[in-house]
Design an enzyme around this catalytic site. Structure first.
Site, short mmCIF file in Angstrom:
data_model
loop_
_atom_site.label_atom_id
_atom_site.label_comp_id
_atom_site.label_asym_id
_atom_site.label_seq_id
_atom_site.Cartn_x
_atom_site.Cartn_y
_atom_site.Cartn_z
CG ASP A 274 -9.14 -1.77 -21.71
OD1 ASP A 274 -8.42 -2.89 -21.06
OD2 ASP A 274 -8.93 -1.65 -22.85
CE LYS B 230 13.67 6.89 -4.03
NZ LYS B 230 14.99 6.22 -4.34
N GLY C 40 -9.20 -5.88 -20.78
CA GLY C 40 -7.92 -6.70 -21.16
C GLY C 40 -7.21 -6.65 -19.92
CG HIS D 41 1.69 -2.29 -15.56
ND1 HIS D 41 1.37 -3.42 -14.86
CD2 HIS D 41 2.59 -2.25 -16.30
CE1 HIS D 41 2.13 -4.36 -15.46
NE2 HIS D 41 2.70 -3.77 -16.06
CD GLU E 297 4.70 1.70 -9.08
OE1 GLU E 297 3.58 1.45 -8.80
OE2 GLU E 297 5.48 0.88 -9.11
N GLY F 13 0.79 -1.10 0.00
CA GLY F 13 0.02 0.19 0.09
C GLY F 13 0.76 1.38 0.11
CG ASP G 190 -1.94 -4.50 -16.70
OD1 ASP G 190 -2.60 -3.99 -15.92
OD2 ASP G 190 -0.91 -5.31 -16.56
C1 GAR Z 1 3.49 -1.43 -7.43
O1 GAR Z 1 4.58 -1.45 -7.93
C2 GAR Z 1 2.34 -1.42 -8.56
O2 GAR Z 1 2.73 -0.72 -9.54
C3 GAR Z 1 2.29 -2.75 -8.71
O3 GAR Z 1 2.50 -3.30 -7.34
C4 GAR Z 1 3.09 -2.61 -6.53
C5 GAR Z 1 2.26 -2.20 -5.38
O4 GAR Z 1 3.07 -1.54 -4.31
N1 GAR Z 1 1.05 -3.48 -9.40
C6 GAR Z 1 0.82 -4.38 -10.28
O5 GAR Z 1 2.01 -4.84 -10.46
C7 GAR Z 1 -0.25 -4.54 -10.90
N2 GAR Z 1 -0.32 -5.41 -12.01
P1 GAR Z 1 2.32 -0.76 -3.19
O6 GAR Z 1 1.46 -1.66 -2.52
O7 GAR Z 1 3.47 -0.55 -2.37
O8 GAR Z 1 1.59 0.37 -3.71
#
Ligand code: GAR
Length: 208
Positions: A141, A172, A143, A109, A174, A12, A145
């Site tokens: 959507d 970082k 699909g 992603h 993200e 999270g 990603d």
């Molecule tokens: C993040 O890197 C997110 O982009 C990825 O999981 C991680 C969650 O981190 N999501 C995916 O790979 C979805 N396919 P977080 O729980 O610390 O936010």
């Protein structure tokens, strides 16, 4: 003020970036719930500390994905959210749910889509040997990603990187990109034309 809800399965940290941005006033929204499929997710602790209602739909207690998603859908509908944010939600949302919330579901992603969709995107990038990777915030959507891209940011893949070091560098970005996309959504600055998305005030020209 928009109502947003977050779906998360684990740590999270992206959810925390959203909580912090709301607190700082840079996302004009109320977070009306955290929904998790995993009762052990640290995201739940973060929600409780922030006073955000928690809804656990424990995937392991269902015998089929359809039954799980029926309950998940009930919970999601009950939140009356303007936007659902998938922030480390590690399951593919079924078409039934996606169709219920057109234009109201976004996902973060850890790769530059359309490269490296699905699980272990950072490992896929390392193994493929790309020199740059990054993250993508996109509409969801039916699909995996594949929805229209809202925000992307890239990072270098350095010699000697492993999955962990690359994941950290991407994370970082993200934490910057996800709040930015949510802010634009909440300020009604997102325009979608087919696959192409523009953000009013950030992009120089709207899609043709
Ligand atoms: C993040 O890197 C997110 O982009 C990825 O999981 C991680 C969650 O981190 N999501 C995916 O790979 C979805 N396919 P977080 O729980 O610390 O936010």
């Amino acid at each position: 003020m928009k109502r947003i809800a977050v779906l998360a399965s684990g740590r999270g940290s992206n959810f925390q970036a959203v909580i912090d941005a709301i607190r700082q006033g840079s996302i004009p929204a109320e977070c009306v719930g955290l929904v998790s499929d995993n009762p052990g997710a640290y995201a739940i602790t973060r929600a409780r500390s922030a006073g955000i209602p928690v809804f656990i739909v424990d995937y392991s207690r269902y015998s089929t994905k359809d039954e799980y998603e029926a309950d998940l859908l009930r919970v999601m509908k009950s939140l009356h959210a303007d936007l659902f944010v998938l922030a480390g939600y590690m399951r593919i949302l079924g078409a039934g749910i996606v169709r219920e919330f057109p234009g109201k579901l976004i996902n973060i992603h850890p790769a530059l889509l359309p490269s490296f969709a699905g699980l272990h995107a950072q490992r896929q990038a390392i193994e493929y040997g790309v020199r740059v990777s990054g993250c993508t915030v996109h509409f969801v959507d039916e699909g995996v990603d594949t929805g229209p891209i809202i925000v992307q940011s890239c990072v270098p893949v350095l010699p000697g990187d492993d999955e962990e070091s690359l994941s950290e560098r991407i994370l970082k970005e993200e934490h910057r990109c996800l709040p930015r996309a949510i802010r634009a959504f909440c300020e009604d600055r997102i325009r979608v034309s087919g696959r192409r998305v523009s953000i009013v005030g950030e992009d120089s020209a709207p899609p043709a």
